[in-house]
Scaffold this motif. Structure first.
Motif, PDB file in Angstrom:
ATOM      1  N   MET A   1      49.643 -11.031 -57.280  1.00 52.90           N
ATOM      2  CA  MET A   1      50.038 -11.892 -56.164  1.00 52.90           C
ATOM      3  C   MET A   1      49.494 -13.306 -56.340  1.00 52.90           C
ATOM      4  N   VAL A   2      48.316 -13.437 -56.926  1.00 50.48           N
ATOM      5  CA  VAL A   2      47.775 -14.763 -57.241  1.00 50.48           C
ATOM      6  C   VAL A   2      48.720 -15.502 -58.176  1.00 50.48           C
ATOM      7  N   TYR A   3      49.174 -14.795 -59.219  1.00 52.25           N
ATOM      8  CA  TYR A   3      50.127 -15.415 -60.143  1.00 52.25           C
ATOM      9  C   TYR A   3      51.396 -15.840 -59.410  1.00 52.25           C
ATOM     10  N   ALA A   4      51.921 -14.945 -58.568  1.00 50.71           N
ATOM     11  CA  ALA A   4      53.159 -15.253 -57.844  1.00 50.71           C
ATOM     12  C   ALA A   4      52.987 -16.485 -56.969  1.00 50.71           C
ATOM     13  N   SER A   5      51.852 -16.567 -56.277  1.00 53.49           N
ATOM     14  CA  SER A   5      51.630 -17.682 -55.345  1.00 53.49           C
ATOM     15  C   SER A   5      51.461 -19.012 -56.072  1.00 53.49           C
ATOM     16  N   GLY A   6      51.017 -18.971 -57.328  1.00 53.60           N
ATOM     17  CA  GLY A   6      50.774 -20.201 -58.064  1.00 53.60           C
ATOM     18  C   GLY A   6      52.026 -20.946 -58.476  1.00 53.60           C
ATOM     19  N   PHE A   7      53.177 -20.268 -58.453  1.00 57.88           N
ATOM     20  CA  PHE A   7      54.413 -20.928 -58.882  1.00 57.88           C
ATOM     21  C   PHE A   7      54.945 -21.917 -57.841  1.00 57.88           C
ATOM     22  N   ARG A   8      54.440 -21.853 -56.622  1.00 60.56           N
ATOM     23  CA  ARG A   8      54.988 -22.716 -55.574  1.00 60.56           C
ATOM     24  C   ARG A   8      54.836 -24.198 -55.904  1.00 60.56           C
ATOM     25  N   ASP A   9      53.733 -24.565 -56.542  1.00 66.11           N
ATOM     26  CA  ASP A   9      53.478 -25.979 -56.833  1.00 66.11           C
ATOM     27  C   ASP A   9      54.081 -26.435 -58.157  1.00 66.11           C
ATOM     28  N   LEU A  10      54.593 -25.499 -58.943  1.00 66.98           N
ATOM     29  CA  LEU A  10      55.069 -25.866 -60.268  1.00 66.98           C
ATOM     30  C   LEU A  10      56.278 -26.812 -60.270  1.00 66.98           C
ATOM     31  N   PRO A  11      57.283 -26.623 -59.386  1.00 68.67           N
ATOM     32  CA  PRO A  11      58.431 -27.545 -59.452  1.00 68.67           C
ATOM     33  C   PRO A  11      58.035 -29.007 -59.265  1.00 68.67           C
ATOM     34  N   ALA A  12      57.175 -29.289 -58.280  1.00 65.50           N
ATOM     35  CA  ALA A  12      56.763 -30.678 -58.047  1.00 65.50           C
ATOM     36  C   ALA A  12      55.964 -31.213 -59.229  1.00 65.50           C
ATOM     37  N   GLU A  13      55.079 -30.375 -59.771  1.00 71.52           N
ATOM     38  CA  GLU A  13      54.288 -30.810 -60.919  1.00 71.52           C
ATOM     39  C   GLU A  13      55.186 -31.039 -62.127  1.00 71.52           C
ATOM     40  N   ALA A  14      56.153 -30.128 -62.325  1.00 67.71           N
ATOM     41  CA  ALA A  14      57.061 -30.268 -63.471  1.00 67.71           C
ATOM     42  C   ALA A  14      57.879 -31.555 -63.372  1.00 67.71           C
ATOM     43  N   ARG A  15      58.312 -31.900 -62.156  1.00 70.79           N
ATOM     44  CA  ARG A  15      59.094 -33.131 -61.990  1.00 70.79           C
ATOM     45  C   ARG A  15      58.260 -34.348 -62.342  1.00 70.79           C
TER      46      ARG A  15
ATOM     47  N   GLY B   1      51.869  -3.062 -49.407  1.00 72.40           N
ATOM     48  CA  GLY B   1      52.979  -2.211 -48.991  1.00 72.40           C
ATOM     49  C   GLY B   1      53.826  -2.822 -47.892  1.00 72.40           C
ATOM     50  N   MET B   2      53.604  -4.096 -47.541  1.00 70.80           N
ATOM     51  CA  MET B   2      54.375  -4.735 -46.470  1.00 70.80           C
ATOM     52  C   MET B   2      55.871  -4.713 -46.788  1.00 70.80           C
ATOM     53  N   GLU B   3      56.660  -4.378 -45.775  1.00 76.27           N
ATOM     54  CA  GLU B   3      58.112  -4.355 -45.957  1.00 76.27           C
ATOM     55  C   GLU B   3      58.693  -5.757 -46.068  1.00 76.27           C
ATOM     56  N   ARG B   4      58.083  -6.694 -45.347  1.00 78.31           N
ATOM     57  CA  ARG B   4      58.583  -8.076 -45.380  1.00 78.31           C
ATOM     58  C   ARG B   4      57.414  -9.040 -45.330  1.00 78.31           C
ATOM     59  N   LEU B   5      57.644 -10.247 -45.786  1.00 83.54           N
ATOM     60  CA  LEU B   5      56.617 -11.279 -45.778  1.00 83.54           C
ATOM     61  C   LEU B   5      56.580 -11.936 -44.403  1.00 83.54           C
ATOM     62  N   PRO B   6      55.406 -11.991 -43.748  1.00 82.03           N
ATOM     63  CA  PRO B   6      55.352 -12.619 -42.431  1.00 82.03           C
ATOM     64  C   PRO B   6      55.530 -14.134 -42.534  1.00 82.03           C
ATOM     65  N   GLY B   7      56.054 -14.719 -41.476  1.00 79.21           N
ATOM     66  CA  GLY B   7      56.164 -16.177 -41.444  1.00 79.21           C
ATOM     67  C   GLY B   7      54.835 -16.828 -41.121  1.00 79.21           C
ATOM     68  N   THR B   8      54.056 -16.157 -40.263  1.00 83.62           N
ATOM     69  CA  THR B   8      52.725 -16.645 -39.901  1.00 83.62           C
ATOM     70  C   THR B   8      51.737 -15.491 -40.031  1.00 83.62           C
ATOM     71  N   LEU B   9      50.510 -15.820 -40.379  1.00 85.86           N
ATOM     72  CA  LEU B   9      49.488 -14.791 -40.603  1.00 85.86           C
ATOM     73  C   LEU B   9      48.140 -15.308 -40.130  1.00 85.86           C
TER      74      LEU B   9
ATOM     75  N   PHE C   1      48.755 -16.128 -49.602  1.00 88.67           N
ATOM     76  CA  PHE C   1      49.855 -16.192 -48.640  1.00 88.67           C
ATOM     77  C   PHE C   1      50.307 -17.625 -48.379  1.00 88.67           C
ATOM     78  N   ALA C   2      49.368 -18.561 -48.385  1.00 88.03           N
ATOM     79  CA  ALA C   2      49.774 -19.964 -48.246  1.00 88.03           C
ATOM     80  C   ALA C   2      50.647 -20.365 -49.420  1.00 88.03           C
ATOM     81  N   GLY C   3      50.301 -19.889 -50.619  1.00 92.66           N
ATOM     82  CA  GLY C   3      51.107 -20.193 -51.793  1.00 92.66           C
ATOM     83  C   GLY C   3      52.483 -19.558 -51.753  1.00 92.66           C
ATOM     84  N   LEU C   4      52.615 -18.456 -51.015  1.00 86.25           N
ATOM     85  CA  LEU C   4      53.913 -17.792 -50.886  1.00 86.25           C
ATOM     86  C   LEU C   4      54.743 -18.376 -49.748  1.00 86.25           C
TER      87      LEU C   4
END
Length: 473
Positions: free
Chosen positions: A53-67, A162-170, A186-189
């Motif tokens: 999940m750490v790896y997954a969350s880290g991709f959020r900033d990649l598009p801006a950095e790549a640009r 095991g969450m069925e869906r990702l919450p909007g707020t936590l 979760f902030a990264g997601l």
């Protein structure tokens, strides 16, 4: 007494499996019971899924950095369902690996709960009793859930994957490494996270300067980190708004709320916050309940941990314990080493104690925190020291316009010149601290670090280029 096996292990986590396999390799007849999934907390509901999940969350900033580096990459959308499907498939694969290792070692596996009925006998959930010359308890720990109204509506760390869906707020309660890692993940997601911690600073036990930088970084990821604050109750907003709500009044669990009734939390200061989900990361407790230990005279500590000697032997000679259930150093590699030491001691006749000193650790926030040895506060209380530290914007993120900073810190004994502690706040700090730990464990001095040629350009080169102390006591 006739024994059915030489060793019976209760717990199929990393430590228990390693001990069982090493004992079996000596020719011992070994059996193991696990009431949940093979692999234990680390593999199934802890370190491994969390790091993915750490790896997954880290991709959020990649598009801006790549640009910033000239790539034409559009913003993406995180698909929790797709990630969760692959995550569970990977956990199934890893569980299969563990089962294969046990089968290959000739270990009899019982997929059910076991408890002790006497110093040499365990009883399985189906009533079967097995007599063993030695019993090893490796049942790990379990997450704590606070005793507040509506606590059953909140998740603990075991529930996250095991969450069925990702919450909007936590809303997250806690300030330890699990709480901070989950807040960053979760902030990264893309989740709006509010983190409550009753203390004045997060990550108690780590270096104060590093703690402060991690707190700053967590806020920069968008987490609303509230210190000196804690959740007092969970439930429907209308109910929480009642000033006369007694602490003992039951609050409906989230799944029992009326349709359209939002979940909310009330803090101890009376503030009410609407949220989709609540996560309690308020510590873990040794998993010893219901094992029958007290009836056999096995001494337990105040938190329920099994008290053992340097060789993992309990107050009952035939019963040993390793890992988090002993509440010594609660890290997976430590449990594995304890399992190996147990096997060498009992089945190879080579008394082996585990060295619990200078064990490196990492907190997988963004950026990560890597730590080994004494904190500045501990070192200063022990003896006169020199502090070598630097904080700077790393090349990769600075080029992309980020203000994020990293920190490198060495604590040095004035008398012996040995490096007493190293603390790193940076991307991949966990990878760096592993290598620094080798040198520090060997007794390296500051001059040994200085004699090491830097690898340029890297963040880690700062560890060997800091020449003048920033503080000297």
């Amino acid at each position: 007494m006739a024994f059915d096996c030489d060793l019976f292990v209760i717990g199929g986590g990393s430590g228990g499996v390693r001990a069982a396999r090493m004992a079996a390799a000596t020719g011992a007849k070994v059996a193991l019971a696990e009431e949940s999934r093979m692999g234990g907390t680390c593999v199934i509901r802890g370190c491994v899924p969390k790091k993915l999940m750490v790896y997954a969350s880290g991709f959020r900033d990649l598009p801006a950095e790549a640009r910033a580096y000239g790539w034409d990459i559009a913003e993406g959308h995180f698909d929790w369902t797709a990630f969760r499907t692959r995550l569970h498939a990977e956990l199934d694969r890893l569980e299969g690996v563990y089962r294969g290792l046990l089968a290959g070692s000739g270990i009899a596996v019982h997929d059910q709960r076991a408890r002790l009925v006497d110093p040499h006998q365990v009883e399985l959930a189906d009533g079967t009793r097995i007599a063993a010359r030695h019993i090893l308890i490796a049942t790990g720990g379990r997450p704590d859930r606070p005793e507040i109204p509506g606590a059953e509506a909140g998740m603990v760390s075991d529930d996250v994957f095991g969450m069925e869906r990702l919450p909007g707020t936590l809303a997250i309660q806690g300030g330890g490494f699990i709480a901070c890692e989950m807040a960053s993940i979760f902030a990264g997601l893309g989740v709006k996270v509010t983190q409550f911690h009753r203390g004045t600073q997060i990550l108690r036990g780590f270096d104060d300067e590093a703690r402060a930088l991690i707190a700053e970084s967590i806020r920069e990821t968008g987490v609303d980190l509230q210190l000196d604050a804690s959740i007092a109750a969970i439930g429907p907003r209308a109910q929480l708004e009642r000033a006369d709500l007694p602490a003992s009044e039951p609050v409906p669990a989230a799944r029992a709320l009326p349709p359209g009734e939002p979940l909310a939390v009330r803090t101890r200061t009376g503030t009410i916050l609407d949220t989709d989900a609540v996560l309690f990361a308020t510590g873990r407790r040794p998993n010893t309940e219901g094992l029958g230990l007290e009836d056999l005279g096995v001494r337990l500590g105040r938190r329920g941990e099994i008290l053992v000697d340097a060789y993992s032997q309990s107050s009952v000679p035939s019963i040993h314990a390793i890992g988090d259930v002993t509440d010594r150093v609660n890290l997976t590699p430590v449990a594995i080493r304890e399992g190996m030491a147990f096997s060498r001691t009992v089945f190879e006749g080579i008394p082996t104690a585990v060295d619990h000193d200078l064990i490196a650790s990492a907190v997988f926030t963004r950026p990560e925190l890597g730590s080994v040895g004494l904190t500045e506060e501990e070192a200063r209380a022990q003896e006169p020291i020199e502090v070598y530290a630097t904080a700077f914007r790393p090349m990769r993120s600075a080029f992309a316009g980020s203000e994020a900073r990293v920190m490198m810190k060495l604590l040095v004994s004035q008398a012996t010149r040995r490096v007493l502690g190293c603390h790193i706040v940076a991307p991949e700090a966990g990878e760096m601290i592993q290598l620094a730990a080798i040198a520090i464990k060997m007794g390296a001095t500051k001059e040994d670090f200085d004699r090491t040629c830097a690898v340029h350009p890297t963040m880690a080169e700062e560890l060997v280029t800091m020449r003048s102390p920033v503080r000297r006591d």
